[in-house]
Design a protein around this motif. Structure first.
Motif, PDB file in Angstrom:
ATOM      1  N   ASP A  96       0.838  -1.200   0.000  1.00 32.43           N
ATOM      2  CA  ASP A  96       0.000   0.000   0.000  1.00 32.43           C
ATOM      3  C   ASP A  96       0.875   1.252   0.000  1.00 32.43           C
ATOM      4  O   ASP A  96       1.647   1.479   0.942  1.00 32.43           O
ATOM      5  CB  ASP A  96      -0.911   0.001   1.223  1.00 32.43           C
ATOM      6  N   TYR A  97       0.740   2.083  -1.034  1.00 32.61           N
ATOM      7  CA  TYR A  97       1.593   3.265  -1.200  1.00 32.61           C
ATOM      8  C   TYR A  97       1.515   4.234  -0.030  1.00 32.61           C
ATOM      9  O   TYR A  97       2.501   4.884   0.296  1.00 32.61           O
ATOM     10  CB  TYR A  97       1.288   3.994  -2.515  1.00 32.61           C
ATOM     11  N   ALA A  98       0.384   4.317   0.640  1.00 35.50           N
ATOM     12  CA  ALA A  98       0.258   5.258   1.760  1.00 35.50           C
ATOM     13  C   ALA A  98       1.230   4.923   2.888  1.00 35.50           C
ATOM     14  O   ALA A  98       1.706   5.824   3.589  1.00 35.50           O
ATOM     15  CB  ALA A  98      -1.169   5.272   2.288  1.00 35.50           C
ATOM     16  N   ASP A  99       1.558   3.638   3.044  1.00 36.02           N
ATOM     17  CA  ASP A  99       2.494   3.228   4.095  1.00 36.02           C
ATOM     18  C   ASP A  99       3.889   3.806   3.874  1.00 36.02           C
ATOM     19  O   ASP A  99       4.694   3.863   4.808  1.00 36.02           O
ATOM     20  CB  ASP A  99       2.584   1.703   4.165  1.00 36.02           C
ATOM     21  N   PHE A 100       4.179   4.245   2.674  1.00 42.27           N
ATOM     22  CA  PHE A 100       5.486   4.794   2.342  1.00 42.27           C
ATOM     23  C   PHE A 100       5.412   6.288   2.033  1.00 42.27           C
ATOM     24  O   PHE A 100       6.361   7.025   2.310  1.00 42.27           O
ATOM     25  CB  PHE A 100       6.082   4.016   1.164  1.00 42.27           C
ATOM     26  N   ALA A 101       4.292   6.743   1.486  1.00 39.21           N
ATOM     27  CA  ALA A 101       4.130   8.161   1.160  1.00 39.21           C
ATOM     28  C   ALA A 101       4.056   9.020   2.418  1.00 39.21           C
ATOM     29  O   ALA A 101       4.599  10.126   2.448  1.00 39.21           O
ATOM     30  CB  ALA A 101       2.888   8.367   0.296  1.00 39.21           C
ATOM     31  N   HIS A 102       3.398   8.518   3.461  1.00 38.96           N
ATOM     32  CA  HIS A 102       3.322   9.304   4.701  1.00 38.96           C
ATOM     33  C   HIS A 102       4.689   9.517   5.341  1.00 38.96           C
ATOM     34  O   HIS A 102       5.032  10.664   5.675  1.00 38.96           O
ATOM     35  CB  HIS A 102       2.340   8.664   5.696  1.00 38.96           C
ATOM     36  N   PRO A 103       5.517   8.479   5.517  1.00 39.21           N
ATOM     37  CA  PRO A 103       6.836   8.721   6.115  1.00 39.21           C
ATOM     38  C   PRO A 103       7.728   9.644   5.276  1.00 39.21           C
ATOM     39  O   PRO A 103       8.455  10.470   5.835  1.00 39.21           O
ATOM     40  CB  PRO A 103       7.451   7.323   6.240  1.00 39.21           C
ATOM     41  N   VAL A 104       7.681   9.521   3.962  1.00 44.20           N
ATOM     42  CA  VAL A 104       8.449  10.431   3.110  1.00 44.20           C
ATOM     43  C   VAL A 104       7.968  11.861   3.331  1.00 44.20           C
ATOM     44  O   VAL A 104       8.767  12.781   3.520  1.00 44.20           O
ATOM     45  CB  VAL A 104       8.330  10.039   1.614  1.00 44.20           C
ATOM     46  N   SER A 105       6.663  12.052   3.357  1.00 46.31           N
ATOM     47  CA  SER A 105       6.091  13.383   3.550  1.00 46.31           C
ATOM     48  C   SER A 105       6.451  13.956   4.917  1.00 46.31           C
ATOM     49  O   SER A 105       6.763  15.142   5.046  1.00 46.31           O
ATOM     50  CB  SER A 105       4.567  13.330   3.382  1.00 46.31           C
ATOM     51  N   LEU A 106       6.420  13.126   5.937  1.00 45.15           N
ATOM     52  CA  LEU A 106       6.797  13.569   7.282  1.00 45.15           C
ATOM     53  C   LEU A 106       8.257  13.990   7.349  1.00 45.15           C
ATOM     54  O   LEU A 106       8.598  14.973   8.017  1.00 45.15           O
ATOM     55  CB  LEU A 106       6.511  12.483   8.316  1.00 45.15           C
ATOM     56  N   ALA A 107       9.127  13.277   6.661  1.00 43.62           N
ATOM     57  CA  ALA A 107      10.551  13.639   6.641  1.00 43.62           C
ATOM     58  C   ALA A 107      10.746  15.018   6.011  1.00 43.62           C
ATOM     59  O   ALA A 107      11.558  15.816   6.492  1.00 43.62           O
ATOM     60  CB  ALA A 107      11.363  12.582   5.895  1.00 43.62           C
ATOM     61  N   VAL A 108       9.983  15.313   4.963  1.00 46.44           N
ATOM     62  CA  VAL A 108      10.050  16.635   4.333  1.00 46.44           C
ATOM     63  C   VAL A 108       9.434  17.679   5.263  1.00 46.44           C
ATOM     64  O   VAL A 108      10.022  18.735   5.505  1.00 46.44           O
ATOM     65  CB  VAL A 108       9.353  16.641   2.955  1.00 46.44           C
ATOM     66  N   GLU A 109       8.262  17.366   5.794  1.00 47.58           N
ATOM     67  CA  GLU A 109       7.556  18.291   6.682  1.00 47.58           C
ATOM     68  C   GLU A 109       8.384  18.658   7.912  1.00 47.58           C
ATOM     69  O   GLU A 109       8.395  19.809   8.340  1.00 47.58           O
ATOM     70  CB  GLU A 109       6.249  17.626   7.141  1.00 47.58           C
ATOM     71  N   ASN A 110       9.084  17.681   8.463  1.00 43.82           N
ATOM     72  CA  ASN A 110       9.904  17.893   9.663  1.00 43.82           C
ATOM     73  C   ASN A 110      11.300  18.409   9.352  1.00 43.82           C
ATOM     74  O   ASN A 110      12.138  18.498  10.238  1.00 43.82           O
ATOM     75  CB  ASN A 110       9.997  16.590  10.468  1.00 43.82           C
ATOM     76  N   GLN A 111      11.551  18.727   8.098  1.00 40.54           N
ATOM     77  CA  GLN A 111      12.816  19.268   7.606  1.00 40.54           C
ATOM     78  C   GLN A 111      14.012  18.371   7.900  1.00 40.54           C
ATOM     79  O   GLN A 111      15.127  18.841   8.097  1.00 40.54           O
ATOM     80  CB  GLN A 111      13.032  20.680   8.166  1.00 40.54           C
ATOM     81  N   GLU A 112      13.769  17.059   7.892  1.00 33.52           N
ATOM     82  CA  GLU A 112      14.867  16.096   7.992  1.00 33.52           C
ATOM     83  C   GLU A 112      15.566  15.977   6.642  1.00 33.52           C
ATOM     84  O   GLU A 112      16.725  15.574   6.569  1.00 33.52           O
ATOM     85  CB  GLU A 112      14.329  14.735   8.420  1.00 33.52           C
ATOM     86  N   VAL A 113      14.826  16.280   5.584  1.00 34.39           N
ATOM     87  CA  VAL A 113      15.320  16.279   4.211  1.00 34.39           C
ATOM     88  C   VAL A 113      14.761  17.505   3.508  1.00 34.39           C
ATOM     89  O   VAL A 113      13.817  18.122   3.997  1.00 34.39           O
ATOM     90  CB  VAL A 113      14.891  14.995   3.447  1.00 34.39           C
ATOM     91  N   THR A 114      15.334  17.824   2.369  1.00 32.76           N
ATOM     92  CA  THR A 114      14.824  18.970   1.604  1.00 32.76           C
ATOM     93  C   THR A 114      13.651  18.571   0.724  1.00 32.76           C
ATOM     94  O   THR A 114      12.646  19.276   0.663  1.00 32.76           O
ATOM     95  CB  THR A 114      15.931  19.565   0.713  1.00 32.76           C
ATOM     96  N   TYR A 115      13.801  17.442   0.021  1.00 38.56           N
ATOM     97  CA  TYR A 115      12.787  17.005  -0.926  1.00 38.56           C
ATOM     98  C   TYR A 115      12.438  15.537  -0.732  1.00 38.56           C
ATOM     99  O   TYR A 115      13.239  14.762  -0.225  1.00 38.56           O
ATOM    100  CB  TYR A 115      13.268  17.184  -2.372  1.00 38.56           C
ATOM    101  N   GLY A 116      11.239  15.189  -1.209  1.00 36.82           N
ATOM    102  CA  GLY A 116      10.817  13.806  -1.257  1.00 36.82           C
ATOM    103  C   GLY A 116      10.562  13.411  -2.694  1.00 36.82           C
ATOM    104  O   GLY A 116      10.204  14.254  -3.525  1.00 36.82           O
ATOM    105  N   ILE A 117      10.760  12.128  -2.965  1.00 37.29           N
ATOM    106  CA  ILE A 117      10.447  11.560  -4.273  1.00 37.29           C
ATOM    107  C   ILE A 117       9.593  10.327  -4.030  1.00 37.29           C
ATOM    108  O   ILE A 117       9.948   9.473  -3.211  1.00 37.29           O
ATOM    109  CB  ILE A 117      11.719  11.169  -5.050  1.00 37.29           C
ATOM    110  N   LEU A 118       8.446  10.266  -4.708  1.00 35.59           N
ATOM    111  CA  LEU A 118       7.528   9.136  -4.580  1.00 35.59           C
ATOM    112  C   LEU A 118       7.244   8.557  -5.954  1.00 35.59           C
ATOM    113  O   LEU A 118       7.010   9.308  -6.905  1.00 35.59           O
ATOM    114  CB  LEU A 118       6.225   9.585  -3.910  1.00 35.59           C
ATOM    115  N   LEU A 119       7.263   7.232  -6.038  1.00 40.11           N
ATOM    116  CA  LEU A 119       7.006   6.554  -7.304  1.00 40.11           C
ATOM    117  C   LEU A 119       5.951   5.484  -7.106  1.00 40.11           C
ATOM    118  O   LEU A 119       6.068   4.656  -6.194  1.00 40.11           O
ATOM    119  CB  LEU A 119       8.275   5.883  -7.826  1.00 40.11           C
ATOM    120  N   CYS A 120       4.930   5.511  -7.946  1.00 41.14           N
ATOM    121  CA  CYS A 120       3.962   4.416  -7.995  1.00 41.14           C
ATOM    122  C   CYS A 120       3.479   4.317  -9.433  1.00 41.14           C
ATOM    123  O   CYS A 120       3.968   5.045 -10.300  1.00 41.14           O
ATOM    124  CB  CYS A 120       2.829   4.584  -6.981  1.00 41.14           C
ATOM    125  N   GLY A 121       2.554   3.434  -9.704  1.00 41.48           N
ATOM    126  CA  GLY A 121       2.123   3.199 -11.073  1.00 41.48           C
ATOM    127  C   GLY A 121       1.694   4.458 -11.798  1.00 41.48           C
ATOM    128  O   GLY A 121       2.254   4.825 -12.826  1.00 41.48           O
TER     129      GLY A 121
END
Length: 146
Positions: free
Chosen positions: A45-70
C-alpha cells in the motif's frame, strides 16, 4: 551533509525498480538518500510509504521527497494530505520544472508505469536543479494550506 543534498524516497511495488535505480543515480551525484521503502516488488500500500516520506520533508529532515507508484496519483494524493507538503505529479521534464518554478513543490511524484527509467532520471534531475521562482507565485503558495 547540507540539507539541500538530503532526499527521502518511497513508493509502492510498481515504483520499486525505478526507486532502486534512482537511489543509485542520486547517491552517485552526491545526495544522501533515505529509503522509506518498499523493499521488494511484493504488492503493498503506497500510503504506508508516502506518509513517512512526507513527514521527513515536513519535519525538515530532508529537503525534498520523491515518490514513485504506477500512476503517481495515489502517492500525490496521500502526500498532499500533509499541510506543509506540495506534491506534484510530473510525467515529463517540462512539468517537473513547472512544479518547482511555480508551485515550489517539495515532493516529486513520478508515474513509473508511464515513463521510462531514463525519463524518470531526467524528471528527477530537473526537479532537483530547478529553483522556485517566487514573486506572484509565492502569493498563490501562501493560499494553499487549509
Amino acid at each position: 551533509m547540507e540539507l539541500a543534498k538530503k532526499i527521502a524516497i518511497g513508493g509502492d511495488h510498481a515504483g520499486f525498480e525505478y526507486k532502486a535505480e534512482l537511489i543509485k543515480v542520486l547517491t552517485a551525484e552526491g545526495y544522501e538518500v533515505k529509503d522509506f521503502g518498499p523493499f521488494s516488488t511484493a504488492s503493498c500500500d503506497y500510503a504506508d510509504f508516502a506518509h513517512p516520506v512526507s513527514l521527513a520533508v515536513e519535519n525538515q529532515e530532508v529537503t525534498y521527497g520523491i515518490l514513485l507508484c504506477g500512476s503517481a496519483n495515489g502517492v500525490a494524493i496521500t502526500a498532499n494530505k500533509h499541510q506543509k507538503i506540495r506534491a506534484g505529479l510530473a510525467w515529463n521534464v517540462e512539468v517537473s520544472s513547472l512544479i518547482r518554478l511555480h508551485n515550489d513543490a517539495n515532493v516529486l511524484c513520478i508515474p513509473a508505469r508511464f515513463v521510462t527509467l531514463e525519463e524518470a532520471i531526467e524528471i528527477t534531475n530537473v526537479f532537483l536543479e530547478t529553483a522556485f521562482e517566487g514573486g506572484r507565485h509565492q502569493l498563490r503558495i501562501d493560499k494553499m494550506p487549509c
